[in-house]
Design a protein around this motif. Sequence first.
Motif: not given
Length: 427
Positions: A182-204
């Motif tokens: 549930m922690l997050a980094v800035p998402p790719p430019e133009g992408a929704p903030l959802l795509q910044g969640f660590l659990g959305y980007r990576h296996q954690v």
Amino acid sequence: MTRELSVDVLHNPSLDFTALPPRQRRPDSPVRTKPPLDLVVMLRQHSPERLHLSAFRTSQRTPYHGTPNAYLTVSGGELLRAAARLRSLWSSRLVHYQPLDADGMPAGGHPFSDEVDLSAHAELSHRLTQELADEGQYLLERLLEGADRAMTDLRAFLVGTLTGEEGLRVSFDSDLHLPWPMLAVPPPEGAPLLQGFLGYRHQVEQTGAQAFPRTQREVPARALPVTSLNTDVMLDTVGRAPEVRKLLEERSQLTVRTDSEELLGDLAAPVLHDDVMYFWCHGAFVENGSPHPHLAVKLSDSQPIDADLVLLKRRRHTASGDALFRPFVLLNACHTGQTAPEPGMKHLGAALVNLGADGVIGPQFDIPQIFASEYALEFLDRYLSGDSTAGEITLGLVRWYADRFHNPLGLAYSVYCGIDSRLEKAQ
């Protein structure tokens, strides 16, 4: 005069170091070597006020000046309170969200608790999810705040790695249990903030804060896995619970336990045959006379089953070479993916891993029962196939629910050890 020498190769060093010797390998099972993790982040608590963080890519050489590391400016207590706040926000803003009518009065219903497919509420879901992604960024920023050279270098390395290539296998080897997905980094430019969640980007996964489990004897893989359903009968008809039970009955040798006496009796036996343990019950923090309540699950008879009780029942088998306890555990009960509010308190998932469990997964807060039953059906269906690891499945389910159903609650589930856990089945 040159002479060619004959050479007999007696050993294959590469094979010897990447696979178990034949006598230790499960018969009729393929040899599955595990590649190294892509990123390891280590959070150590040297004292209540002193935290140390380091991170490295296992596939790269260590920099000549050492592994990126730094002491944190935030204390352990502050970090745990911030983590508790983030979990609470997810619960209040999503699970307990109530729409308001034109007069500002509750209109009735809780969309995130009553439905899994939120397509009809997509705009609302996106707005609330973006708010929570901003909160997740804020917590990561607090973790990494500091202006000294060591922290500046560590922050640049860690954020750069997490915002780069997607699908990394990341292990947070941490003394403090935080809601890492549930922690997050800035998402790719133009992408929704959802795509910044660590659990959305990576296996954690979260590891650490527990003893290293002892090595157990290998057992032959089964064509039909052994599973258990540890449940409160009051939940038998909730959501897709009947379909979950049918799935387990059709694709495994299923044992159903509905009272604590039966479960504790099986835990006290030297050998527990379960390949998968599924808990479909209630989880809650139980008052114990101290300022810090402890986490427990309850079956039909409502006896609290906590980490100490599980460890008590198996304590006589921890040094036995004949004992066996190695299930993958899905704790589908509220709060079971987190530990107690303060450091040093035993975590139920950690206790199971200490005893030899192959991995544990559970939600970080009071997950809606409708969603929980849906998640269990999808997770167990994939895991019982034996084709995917727990880390691959959890990442896939986060994206499945978020992208297809506009539902971010898949991020609530946290893997406690077991990112590479996979059900091995006989050929």
